[in-house]
Design a protein around this motif. Structure first.
Motif, PDB file in Angstrom:
ATOM      1  N   ARG A 104     -12.910  -7.257 -10.435  1.00 40.98           N
ATOM      2  CA  ARG A 104     -13.970  -6.934  -9.487  1.00 40.98           C
ATOM      3  C   ARG A 104     -15.278  -6.591 -10.187  1.00 40.98           C
ATOM      4  O   ARG A 104     -16.335  -6.666  -9.583  1.00 40.98           O
ATOM      5  N   LEU A 147      -1.502  -3.290  -2.416  1.00 38.40           N
ATOM      6  CA  LEU A 147      -2.957  -3.271  -2.463  1.00 38.40           C
ATOM      7  C   LEU A 147      -3.486  -1.873  -2.142  1.00 38.40           C
ATOM      8  O   LEU A 147      -4.454  -1.400  -2.735  1.00 38.40           O
ATOM      9  N   GLU A 148      -2.784  -1.209  -1.217  1.00 39.84           N
ATOM     10  CA  GLU A 148      -3.214   0.129  -0.847  1.00 39.84           C
ATOM     11  C   GLU A 148      -3.145   1.074  -2.043  1.00 39.84           C
ATOM     12  O   GLU A 148      -4.074   1.827  -2.324  1.00 39.84           O
ATOM     13  N   ASN A 151      -5.849   0.178  -4.513  1.00 35.21           N
ATOM     14  CA  ASN A 151      -7.156   0.656  -4.052  1.00 35.21           C
ATOM     15  C   ASN A 151      -7.304   2.154  -4.236  1.00 35.21           C
ATOM     16  O   ASN A 151      -8.373   2.650  -4.561  1.00 35.21           O
ATOM     17  N   GLN A 152      -6.201   2.883  -4.013  1.00 33.75           N
ATOM     18  CA  GLN A 152      -6.289   4.333  -4.204  1.00 33.75           C
ATOM     19  C   GLN A 152      -6.549   4.671  -5.667  1.00 33.75           C
ATOM     20  O   GLN A 152      -7.268   5.612  -5.981  1.00 33.75           O
TER      21      GLN A 152
ATOM     22  N   GLN B1032     -17.025  -0.495  -4.141  1.00 40.14           N
ATOM     23  CA  GLN B1032     -16.975   0.129  -2.830  1.00 40.14           C
ATOM     24  C   GLN B1032     -16.869  -0.925  -1.719  1.00 40.14           C
ATOM     25  O   GLN B1032     -16.121  -0.737  -0.759  1.00 40.14           O
ATOM     26  N   PHE B1034     -15.560  -3.847  -2.000  1.00 38.46           N
ATOM     27  CA  PHE B1034     -14.230  -4.433  -2.043  1.00 38.46           C
ATOM     28  C   PHE B1034     -13.242  -3.609  -1.223  1.00 38.46           C
ATOM     29  O   PHE B1034     -12.331  -4.132  -0.605  1.00 38.46           O
ATOM     30  N   LEU B1035     -13.437  -2.274  -1.240  1.00 37.69           N
ATOM     31  CA  LEU B1035     -12.497  -1.401  -0.543  1.00 37.69           C
ATOM     32  C   LEU B1035     -12.622  -1.517   0.970  1.00 37.69           C
ATOM     33  O   LEU B1035     -11.704  -1.157   1.708  1.00 37.69           O
ATOM     34  N   SER B1038      -9.964  -3.007   3.442  1.00 39.41           N
ATOM     35  CA  SER B1038      -8.790  -3.277   2.632  1.00 39.41           C
ATOM     36  C   SER B1038      -7.878  -2.064   2.749  1.00 39.41           C
ATOM     37  O   SER B1038      -8.367  -0.944   2.845  1.00 39.41           O
ATOM     38  N   PRO B1039      -6.551  -2.241   2.769  1.00 39.90           N
ATOM     39  CA  PRO B1039      -5.677  -1.075   2.956  1.00 39.90           C
ATOM     40  C   PRO B1039      -5.910  -0.032   1.852  1.00 39.90           C
ATOM     41  O   PRO B1039      -6.074  -0.391   0.694  1.00 39.90           O
ATOM     42  N   GLY B1040      -5.942   1.233   2.246  1.00 44.49           N
ATOM     43  CA  GLY B1040      -6.137   2.295   1.257  1.00 44.49           C
ATOM     44  C   GLY B1040      -7.578   2.453   0.869  1.00 44.49           C
ATOM     45  O   GLY B1040      -7.924   3.309   0.052  1.00 44.49           O
ATOM     46  N   GLY B1041      -8.442   1.620   1.420  1.00 45.68           N
ATOM     47  CA  GLY B1041      -9.850   1.684   1.035  1.00 45.68           C
ATOM     48  C   GLY B1041     -10.577   2.822   1.705  1.00 45.68           C
ATOM     49  O   GLY B1041     -10.969   3.785   1.079  1.00 45.68           O
TER      50      GLY B1041
END
Lengths: 159, 1042
Positions: A104, A147-148, A151-152, B1032, B1034-1035, B1038-1041
């Motif tokens: 990213r 993905l969750e 992302n966390q 930011q 990207f989140l 998106s799940p958990g974003g």
């Protein structure tokens, strides 16, 4: 993280964080081009959160600047990471987080290679193979639960 | 009367049979004005109230209740009694009537003439005849309101009901679901508990009906119509549950159970509820549960990833400890506090011996939370922990480990407000005083920066408590600090050292006067001191490399700079100031004579230090007097000597440099602002006579020529006229009550100087001085005359297109406009209108646009509140409200190439507005701001972006319609040739990621693509912003974003 479950490694060693990169006069000078260097890559990944602890990968010494190699001209990046314990079940997840963060944050001309520091994990080869496989990384990111968690790990609190 | 009667009958008829709701209000107003009595109304209602149709009866009661709601205050006691009896009876009637009956009773309970005994009877009837939970929402709320209002007015009577009241309440509330009613019910419950109602044998029942909501999980419906938050409910329930220690046996097991929950908010709520219990519970209630509570708290703090859980856990532990500390000891039982703390120590202490591992910090925090709860607790914890830490410190040799240990120690050294020893009681650390000092001194002597910084903090903490630093230790500490100031190059260490010196010097001035100041003086004044520092112990290799390149003079300058900063920070007591300021003045003097090679930067640094010392005059009047009698005359004298010398011989000393003079201004103005009335008047008189008449008698070393004309414009730029900035510093910051003598002559001279001088520095300061004086001058004819004269002159100069003095006239106009705008002077509009008109001036347009920045921002040296200027609150908002439309009009009618001046002016004005105003005004200005983003002027782009960025963090509704335009302009700017603009636009794009997801999700792909280009920017700073913003975005979605 509920009351009943125990952490795999409840009391890991913690390491000092390096300071922010010092700003130099050339950083402010619009005419000088700054190449992408090891420290810049390290700064990208050092603040990734550990999936288990409220600590960054840098504080757990999972990533170190000396294990980051970048070649801006050839557009290659290689990162080695060291799980805190040889049987760490989180190794794949940590590797995936690093890989996603770099995907990213870097221009797409870069070829990104993330792997475990040789000799530090029981199933090193398997993890490395997974991380190197484009299709499998893409498939993993299709999985919304995975993905969750990723992302966390990548979430930064400050704005 | 008869007519009234038929009128009333008509109203009743229309309401009851005609179903005309508005007639109730008419009837009520009739009763209020005395047209009918309540008795007549009841008589008129007669037929409806006795009708066989429940709906007709309901309508009748409804009318009566609605009238009572408006007129309950004009009822007599007898009427109330009868009405209550009627209503109580009606409660037994058909269910369709009940709602109206309750409304009527609610109105009656508000009466001040409620007869004795009726409160009890109302409640008995309600509890007996009404099943509250089968009523509708509004009626349930009515019942709770009746309870609340009776509890307010008839407390004694209700208490006479005994436990029946509690039981009645428990029955009515059991099963309530609506958050609005729950808030009322919790309020009743809280009153029951806090006001000492009898709970009888219903303690558990009352606990059950309230605790069933714990922990509260409530998310308000979208658009939040009732304004009730989860937090409101949590706090009000917590108040009930923790209100009495009789709940303890039920609540504590519940808390332990809920702490096992997986939901984070439940954990936090449980821990905070436990912390609130600490206030009411004593050892008796807690004893049985302490081991369970402790192990839950420990587990949460050890394992959690959330700061909220951790801090809630720590405050719970603190509350438990302080509750145990309050408990009275009985002679036969063991000390419960000691027992509990032993438990805590047993689980935490061994982690302190592993300074490399993660659990050292949670353990430290737990122990500190316990120790900080009371003096006795800190005594117990310190007795075990401190010797262990000291021993660890001495056994470990690695700097990182020692640093961790010292940081842990630091938390135990600093007492909290609760654990502070009472007067006359010695600190818990006295026993360890010697060993603590030796650890601190050994850490200060180490080469690790982190260790040194922590050591200075511990030293500060020790110094602030009585008896922890003996005289010899203070002296030793001062020597260490002095050495570090002279030798340590790491900026973090030196600023920590300077801060520590400042706090110790305030308490121990003597040691600093005798040991530190002389050493620093020697260093500051030595032109060619050798850099004796050994190059062996640098912490940062990059720093070492850089230093290697530094020539010895440059590093000497760095040492001197640190010394000068340190001198300023230790000078907070008069005795120190008297020793330290002469050193700084000597630097200025020798810079002037040229005997030492001080650079302009060093001289400016000295001025900044003097200003920091002058700031202490606000707290200590003597320091102000000392500045007035010694420092200010010396400074003026030096500056005058330098100016005269440069005029006569052409030698230019650093004291004629504009940067140095600008640095001297705040020194003098800070000191003058703190002067008390008498010294202030003397200062004004001295300054005026010096500048108007060349009276040099108050300056030291009186060797000046007799005829000095300070306010005459001269050809050379470094001449005496630039000292006008010092005049401004002297006279514009004095308190408003001080009269400046000969002010009219002074103003005329200043005006002449401005209009004839060609030197930017000089005429700008003269204009500021003029403005400062005008701002404080009382309104009246004298002021009007001055303004009339100066405006005329400004007009003449400005209208003369060929005049060479137009810029000067503009400068004067700008500052006078500011002076008047700040005090809401009626003339200010005329002046600011002139500034608006100048925006389209071909020569002055751009300056005028920048002038709005001066107008709207606080200027540091004059016309601000610390100079006692007349500054009305919210003058910016007022200015904006009055003028924004002029700006928009001007922009629309301006020619294309002039438009950028308007945009620049606009962005200056908006940038300086408070955030709240920006948010409300933005919608109106948005089209113009979007225009500004596509204006080719990079300054305008940058200033617009930086004014939009904070607004975008909480974007107003209006923005949402403009997102397309906003995104396309912002994203275009991310590839601007100017790095500042690129960074600012990426920040704005980042801020936009905070908008609600559904609004911005359509832009996600576009933003990610555009930012991908910025990831390959040639500047690292731009790349960093792009990485943050893109991460930011990207989140998003998106799940958990989010």
């Amino acid at each position: 993280m509920s009351g009943g479950t125990r952490l795999e490694n409840a009391n890991p060693l913690i390491f000092q964080r390096s300071g922010e990169r010092l700003l130099t006069a050339t950083d402010e000078d619009d005419d000088v081009a700054d190449p992408i260097d090891d420290r810049e890559i390290f700064d990208l990944i050092r603040s990734i959160n550990d999936p288990e602890h409220p600590l960054s990968l840098e504080e757990l010494n999972v990533v170190e600047q000396m294990r980051v190699n970048v070649n801006d001209e050839e557009s290659t990046v290689s990162v080695e990471f060291t799980p805190t314990i040889p049987h760490c079940s989180m190794a794949t997840l940590i590797g995936l987080s690093i890989k996603v963060k770099l995907l990213r944050s870097l221009p797409d001309r870069f070829k990104i290679d993330v792997h475990i520091t040789p000799g530090t994990h029981a199933s090193e080869d398997a993890v490395n193979k997974q991380l190197a496989d484009k299709e499998r990384v893409a498939a993993a990111l299709e999985n919304s639960q995975l993905l969750e968690v990723v992302n966390q790990c990548l979430y930064t609190r400050s704005m | 009367m008869a007519a009234d009667n038929s009128l009333l009958l008509g109203l009743v008829e229309e309401f009851v049979s005609g179903q005309v709701d508005s007639k109730a209000t008419e009837t009520a107003s009739g009763v209020k004005t005395g047209q009918f009595t309540i008795l007549q109304l009841v008589e008129a209602l007669g037929l409806s109230l006795t009708s066989s149709q429940p709906h007709t009866r309901g309508r009748g009661v409804q009318l009566l209740s609605q009238v009572l709601q408006e007129c309950y205050s004009c009822l007599s006691e007898r009427e109330v009694e009868v009405l209550i009896a009627f209503y109580e009876n009606r409660l037994k009637d058909h269910y369709v009537i009940t709602p109206h009956v309750l409304q009527g009773l609610k109105a009656l309970t508000k009466c001040s003439v409620l007869p004795p005994g009726s409160a009890v009877s109302i409640l008995r009837s309600i509890f007996q005849d009404v099943h509250v939970q089968s009523l509708m929402l509004a009626e349930r709320s009515c019942v709770y309101n009746i309870l609340i209002s009776l509890m307010e007015s008839r407390e004694e009577e209700l208490k006479g009901l005994g436990a029946d009241f509690t039981f009645g309440f428990v029955q009515s509330v059991d099963g309530e679901r609506d958050p609005r009613n729950l808030l009322l019910a919790f309020q009743v419950a809280r009153n029951i508990i806090h006001r000492g109602y009898d709970l009888g044998k219903f303690v558990e029942e009352l606990f059950e009906v309230t605790s069933c909501y714990f922990p509260i999980d409530f998310s308000p419906p979208p658009n939040d119509p009732h304004g009730i938050t989860q937090e409101d409910l949590i706090l009000s329930l917590r108040n009930v549950l923790t209100g009495t220690s009789r709940f303890a046996e039920f609540l504590l097991p519940l808390i332990i159970e809920k702490l096992d929950s997986d939901v984070q908010s439940a954990k936090v709520d449980s821990l905070l509820t436990l912390a609130a219990c600490g206030l009411t519970y004593s050892h008796k209630e807690l004893a049985e549960f302490l081991p369970g509570l402790w192990s839950s708290i420990r587990r949460e703090v050890f394992q959690t990833a959330s700061e909220r859980v951790e801090s809630a856990g720590l405050s719970a532990l603190g509350a438990l400890t302080s509750s145990l500390s309050r408990s009275v000891l009985s002679s036969d039982s063991e000390d419960s506090l000691q027992v509990f703390l032993n438990l805590v120590l047993k689980d935490c202490q061994h982690h302190l011996c592993e300074p490399d591992l993660k659990l050292v910090w949670p353990s430290t925090k737990l122990l500190q939370a316990a120790a900080g709860a009371s003096y006795r607790a800190s005594l117990i914890v310190s007795a075990t922990v401190i010797p262990a830490l000291l021993e660890q410190y001495n056994n470990r040799t690695q700097c990182a480990q020692r640093r961790t240990l010292l940081e842990v120690l630091q938390g135990f050294v600093q007492p909290t407000p609760l654990s502070r020893p009472a007067d006359g009681v010695e600190s818990v650390l006295v026993a360890f005083q010697q060993s603590l000092c030796s650890v601190v001194f050994s850490a200060l002597a180490e080469s690790s920066a982190g260790l040194q910084v922590t050591a200075t903090r511990v030293l500060t903490a020790l110094g602030q408590q009585p008896c922890l630093l003996a005289q010899a230790d203070v002296e030793k500490a001062v020597d260490h600090l002095t050495r570090l100031i002279l030798e340590e190059e790491d900026t973090q260490v030196s600023s920590a050292v300077v801060e520590c010196s400042g706090s110790l010097a305030h308490l121990h001035p003597k040691a600093f006067i005798s040991r530190m100041i002389p050493r620093l003086k020697e260093e500051i004044l030595s032109g060619e001191t050798q850099c004796t520092r050994a190059h062996t112990h640098h912490t940062h290799c990059s720093l070492t490399d850089n230093l290697g390149l530094l020539s010895s003079t440059e590093s000497n300058a760095a040492v001197r700079l640190r010394c000068v900063t340190a001198v300023a920070s230790v000078s907070s007591q008069l005795s120190v100031v008297q020793e330290s300021t002469p050193v700084l003045l000597q630097v200025l003097a020798s810079a002037h004579t040229g005997s030492c090679s001080f650079s302009v930067e060093e001289v400016s640094a000295v001025c900044i230090s003097l200003q920091r010392i002058a700031a202490h005059a606000r707290d200590t009047e003597e320091i102000g007097r000392f500045f007035h009698s010694n420092i200010i005359p010396r400074l003026l004298g030096l500056a005058l000597q330098a100016a005269l010398q440069s005029r006569d011989s052409g030698h230019s000393s650093p004291l004629t440099d504009e940067a140095v003079l600008s640095a001297l201004v705040p020194v003098i103005s800070t000191a003058c602002a703190a002067l008390q009335s008498e010294s202030a008047s003397r200062m004004a008189a001295q300054a005026v006579s010096l500048f108007l008449d060349g009276d040099v008698s108050f300056l030291p070393e009186n060797a000046f020529p007799s005829q000095i004309q300070l306010l005459q414009s001269q050809a050379e730029c470094r001449g005496p006229s630039q000292l006008v900035c010092l005049l401004m510093a002297c006279v514009c910051s004095l308190p408003r009550s001080v009269d400046v003598p000969e002010i009219d002559r002074l103003l005329v001279q200043l005006e002449d100087l401005i209009c004839t001088c060609s030197h930017l520095f000089c005429y700008t300061f003269a204009a500021k001085c003029f403005a400062g004086l005008v701002n404080k001058r009382p309104a009246g004819e004298a002021l009007d005359a001055v303004l009339e004269r100066v405006l005329k002159r400004i007009n003449v100069e400005l209208e003369n297109g060929s005049s060479s003095q137009r810029t000067q006239a503009f400068t004067l106009l700008l500052w006078v406009a500011k002076a008047l705008l700040l005090r809401y002077h009626p003339l200010s509009t005329a002046l600011t209108d002139k500034l608006f008109a100048l925006l389209s001036d071909p020569e002055l347009g751009s300056q005028a646009a920048d002038g709005f920045c001066v107008l709207m921002s606080d200027s540091p040296d004059v016309l601000n509140r610390s100079c006692h200027a007349d500054v009305r609150i919210m003058y910016r908002q007022r200015f904006f409200a009055e003028n924004s439309s002029k700006l928009v009009e001007g922009f629309n009618s301006a020619e294309q190439e002039k438009k950028s001046c308007y945009l620049k002016a606009l962005s200056h004005i908006v940038n300086n507005l408070p955030r709240e105003v920006q948010l409300t005004e933005l919608p109106a200005l948005l089209p113009l701001l979007l225009e500004a983003l596509s204006c080719p002027d990079r300054e305008v782009q940058f200033s617009t972006l930086s004014c939009m960025q904070p607004v975008l963090l909480e974007p107003p509704e209006a923005l949402r319609n403009q997102l397309e335009a906003l995104f396309s302009r912002m994203l275009a700017l991310t590839t601007s040739p100017d790095m500042k603009v690129r960074i600012a636009s990426i920040r704005c794009v980042h801020a936009l990621s905070r908008l609600p997801e559904h609004v911005i999700l359509p832009f996600r792909a576009r933003v990610l693509k555009a930012l991908a280009v910025c990831l390959d920017d040639r500047k690292r700073l731009v790349r960093n912003e792009a990485v943050a913003a893109r991460g930011q975005w990207f989140l998003l979605g998106s799940p958990g974003g989010k």
